[in-house]
Design a protein around this motif. Structure first.
Motif, PDB file in Angstrom:
ATOM      1  N   PRO A  12     -36.310  10.871  30.960  1.00  0.00           N
ATOM      2  CA  PRO A  12     -37.753  10.395  31.238  1.00  0.00           C
ATOM      3  C   PRO A  12     -38.427  10.767  32.566  1.00  0.00           C
ATOM      4  O   PRO A  12     -37.567  10.774  33.592  1.00  0.00           O
ATOM      5  CB  PRO A  12     -37.498   9.059  30.857  1.00  0.00           C
ATOM      6  N   TRP A  14     -40.208   9.581  35.855  1.00  0.00           N
ATOM      7  CA  TRP A  14     -40.272   8.396  36.509  1.00  0.00           C
ATOM      8  C   TRP A  14     -41.820   8.041  36.443  1.00  0.00           C
ATOM      9  O   TRP A  14     -41.941   6.896  36.787  1.00  0.00           O
ATOM     10  CB  TRP A  14     -39.571   8.427  37.680  1.00  0.00           C
ATOM     11  N   PHE A  18     -42.778   4.582  32.291  1.00  0.00           N
ATOM     12  CA  PHE A  18     -41.204   4.520  32.435  1.00  0.00           C
ATOM     13  C   PHE A  18     -40.858   3.803  33.657  1.00  0.00           C
ATOM     14  O   PHE A  18     -39.869   2.931  33.741  1.00  0.00           O
ATOM     15  CB  PHE A  18     -40.505   5.641  32.088  1.00  0.00           C
ATOM     16  N   TRP A  22     -38.908   0.516  34.259  1.00  0.00           N
ATOM     17  CA  TRP A  22     -37.516   0.318  34.811  1.00  0.00           C
ATOM     18  C   TRP A  22     -37.652  -0.587  36.007  1.00  0.00           C
ATOM     19  O   TRP A  22     -36.671  -1.399  36.307  1.00  0.00           O
ATOM     20  CB  TRP A  22     -37.182   1.914  35.291  1.00  0.00           C
ATOM     21  N   LEU A 134     -40.069   1.047  24.288  1.00  0.00           N
ATOM     22  CA  LEU A 134     -39.660   2.095  25.172  1.00  0.00           C
ATOM     23  C   LEU A 134     -39.923   3.423  24.385  1.00  0.00           C
ATOM     24  O   LEU A 134     -40.276   4.623  25.046  1.00  0.00           O
ATOM     25  CB  LEU A 134     -38.037   1.964  25.307  1.00  0.00           C
ATOM     26  N   VAL A 138     -41.552   6.922  26.368  1.00  0.00           N
ATOM     27  CA  VAL A 138     -40.708   8.442  26.511  1.00  0.00           C
ATOM     28  C   VAL A 138     -40.733   9.232  25.259  1.00  0.00           C
ATOM     29  O   VAL A 138     -40.475   8.574  24.036  1.00  0.00           O
ATOM     30  CB  VAL A 138     -39.601   8.137  27.064  1.00  0.00           C
ATOM     31  N   ALA A 146     -33.100   7.485  29.104  1.00  0.00           N
ATOM     32  CA  ALA A 146     -33.956   6.335  29.609  1.00  0.00           C
ATOM     33  C   ALA A 146     -33.379   4.985  29.381  1.00  0.00           C
ATOM     34  O   ALA A 146     -33.343   4.210  30.288  1.00  0.00           O
ATOM     35  CB  ALA A 146     -35.297   6.100  28.698  1.00  0.00           C
ATOM     36  N   ASN A 147     -32.450   4.878  28.385  1.00  0.00           N
ATOM     37  CA  ASN A 147     -31.607   3.801  28.371  1.00  0.00           C
ATOM     38  C   ASN A 147     -30.484   3.811  29.275  1.00  0.00           C
ATOM     39  O   ASN A 147     -30.242   2.688  30.032  1.00  0.00           O
ATOM     40  CB  ASN A 147     -31.089   3.907  26.970  1.00  0.00           C
ATOM     41  N   ARG A 149     -30.743   4.894  32.447  1.00  0.00           N
ATOM     42  CA  ARG A 149     -31.213   4.631  33.558  1.00  0.00           C
ATOM     43  C   ARG A 149     -31.545   3.107  33.660  1.00  0.00           C
ATOM     44  O   ARG A 149     -31.358   2.459  34.810  1.00  0.00           O
ATOM     45  CB  ARG A 149     -32.547   5.405  33.845  1.00  0.00           C
TER      46      ARG A 149
END
Length: 422
Positions: A12, A14, A18, A22, A134, A138, A146-147, A149
Motif C-alpha cells: 500500500p 503510505w 492508508f 495506519w 480498508l 488500497v 496493508a494488513n 503493516r
C-alpha cells in the motif's frame, strides 16, 4: 486469481488514506495498551476478590458474543469512516470521564466493569467498520501488505512501546494512563475524520430487509464459503488453545519451571518480538505458498512450539516456543483478515467479518476455563499440551482449504466472478 496473488500492486502507498488510517490504528492501540495494563492494577487496589478482578477481564469478551453480529450489520449499512471517528470520539469521552472519576477518588469495581463493557461494545462496530473500510483505501492486491503493516504497527505500539510508560504515568497519578488513552482516542478520531473517501456505493436494501436478516446473511455466507468456514473453525480451536495457555502461563513459568516473574516477563517479551518478526514475514510467506497454505504452515509450527513448551522443562524452551508462537500467530492473523476481505462481497465485509469474529472469539474464555481445570487435574504443563492438541485439530480442519489455490472474490457484488467457489 490464485492463492499466490497476482498483480503489480502488492504494497500500500503510505501517502493519503492508508497512512492516516495506519497512524490512527497505531496511536489508538498504544492508548489501549496503557489502559488495559493499568485497569487490572487499579482493580486489585480496589478489591481483594479474585472473581471481581476477573470480571473486569471477562467483560472484554462478553460484548463480542452479545453484539458482534449487530456491529457487523450496522457497519455494512453506514459510512464506515464516519462510524469509526464517531465511535472513537465517544470512547475518548468515556475514558476521559473515567480518568476524572479516578482522579477524584470515585473509582469502583462496578465502574471498571461498566467501562470495559461499554468500550468493547463500541469496539464491535469500530473493528468491523475498519475491516470493511480498508479495501476502499488500497487496491485488493495490496491488502495483504496493508494488513501486515497495520498489525505490525499495532503490535509494536501495544506490545512493546506502551509497557514502559505505564509505571511512569502511574507515578504521576492513577488517572494518568486513562487520561492518555482518552487523548489517543480523540487524536485517532481526528485522523480518521480527515480521510477523503467516498461514501460506499450500495444497492438499495430490499423491501422488508432488517438487521436480523442481514446478520443472518453474513452467517450464511460464512458457512457456505468452504475456505472461510474452515478457517473460522480452525481459529476457534486455536483460540481455545491460546485461552488455556495464557490463562495459566504465569503458573507454568513460576511453578512448573520454578522461574520468577522476570521469566514471565521474558516470555511475554519473546512473544511480542516474535509478533513483530511475523508481521514482516506474513506477506512474503503468503506470496510464496498462498494464503490458505500460510495458515497451514503457521498452525503446524505453533503445534510444534506448544509441544516443546509442554515437554521440555527449561525456560529456554519456553522462550523459544513463545517466540515461534508470536511469529506464526502474526502470519496467521494477517492472512486470515486478508482472506476475509478478499473473499467477501464489498457490501458484506462487515457482516462476514463480525460473524467470523463472534464465532472464533468465543473460544478464548472457554479455553481459559479448560486450561485452569487441566492444570489442576493433570499438571501445570497440561495446558500447553492441551493447546498443542487443539492446534493440531485446527491444522486438520484447514486441510480442505489448503489443498488447492484459493480463488479470490472479485470486488463487485453480483458479478459472475464474485460468486463464491465452494
Amino acid at each position: 486469481m490464485t492463492g499466490v496473488e497476482t498483480g503489480q500492486k502488492r504494497a500500500p502507498a503510505w501517502r493519503g488514506g492508508f497512512g492516516r488510517l495506519w497512524s490512527a490504528a497505531v496511536i489508538s492501540r498504544f492508548g489501549d495498551a496503557l489502559r488495559t495494563t493499568a485497569l487490572p492494577l487499579l482493580a486489585v487496589r480496589l478489591t481483594d476478590e479474585p472473581l471481581a478482578v476477573a470480571s473486569v477481564t471477562a467483560c472484554a469478551y462478553l460484548p463480542w458474543l452479545l453484539f458482534g453480529l449487530l456491529g457487523g450489520a450496522v457497519a455494512d449499512r453506514v459510512d464506515q469512516r464516519r462510524a469509526m471517528w464517531a465511535v472513537d470520539t465517544v470512547r475518548g469521552l468515556l475514558v476521559a470521564a473515567f480518568a476524572l472519576a479516578v482522579g477524584l477518588g470515585h473509582a469502583s469495581v462496578p465502574l471498571l466493569i461498566a467501562l470495559a463493557f461499554l468500550l468493547t461494545t463500541l469496539q464491535t462496530l469500530f473493528d468491523n467498520a475498519a475491516t470493511a473500510l480498508l479495501p476502499s483505501l488500497v487496491p485488493r492486491s495490496a491488502l495483504g501488505g496493508a494488513n501486515a503493516r497495520l498489525l505490525t504497527g499495532q503490535q509494536l505500539a501495544g506490545g512493546l512501546l506502551a509497557g514502559p510508560f505505564v509505571p511512569v504515568l502511574l507515578g504521576i497519578g492513577a488517572f494518568m494512563p486513562f487520561a492518555a488513552d482518552a487523548g489517543t482516542y480523540l487524536l485517532a478520531a481526528a485522523l480518521v475524520a480527515s480521510l477523503r473517501t467516498r461514501p460506499p456505493e450500495r444497492e438499495p436494501r430490499p423491501s422488508g430487509s432488517t438487521l436480523r436478516k442481514e446478520m443472518g446473511d453474513g452467517l450464511r455466507h460464512l458457512w457456505q464459503d468452504r475456505v472461510l468456514r474452515a478457517i473460522c473453525s480452525a481459529t476457534l480451536l486455536c483460540n481455545i488453545g491460546m485461552g488455556a495457555l495464557i490463562a495459566t502461563l504465569v503458573l507454568h513459568v513460576t511453578r512448573w519451571l520454578h522461574a520468577d516473574t522476570t521469566g514471565y516477563a521474558a516470555a511475554m517479551t519473546a512473544y511480542a518480538l516474535g509478533s513483530l518478526a511475523g508481521g514482516l514475514l506474513a506477506q512474503r510467506v503468503a506470496l510464496r505458498v498462498g494464503r490458505a497454505r500460510a495458515l497451514l504452515l503457521g498452525g503446524t509450527v505453533q503445534t510444534a512450539a506448544l509441544v516443546l513448551m509442554g515437554t521440555v522443562r527449561h525456560l529456554g524452551a519456553l522462550l523459544a516456543g513463545m517466540l515461534l508462537l508470536g511469529i506464526m500467530n502474526m502470519v496467521w492473523n494477517v492472512n486470515q483478515v486478508t482472506l476475509i476481505q478478499q473473499r467477501s462481497p464489498e457490501s458484506m465485509v462487515g457482516r462476514i467479518s463480525s460473524a467470523f469474529r463472534t464465532a472464533s472469539t468465543s473460544g478464548a474464555p472457554t479455553g481459559a476455563l479448560l486450561g485452569g481445570a487441566a492444570a489442576d487435574v493433570l499438571g501445570l504443563n497440561a495446558p500447553a499440551l492441551l493447546a498443542a492438541a487443539l492446534f493440531g485439530l485446527a491444522v486438520a480442519a484447514l486441510i480442505p482449504a489448503g489443498r488447492a489455490d484459493v480463488p479470490v472474490v472479485a470486488p463487485q457484488d453480483g458479478s459472475a466472478s464474485a460468486r463464491v467457489t465452494r
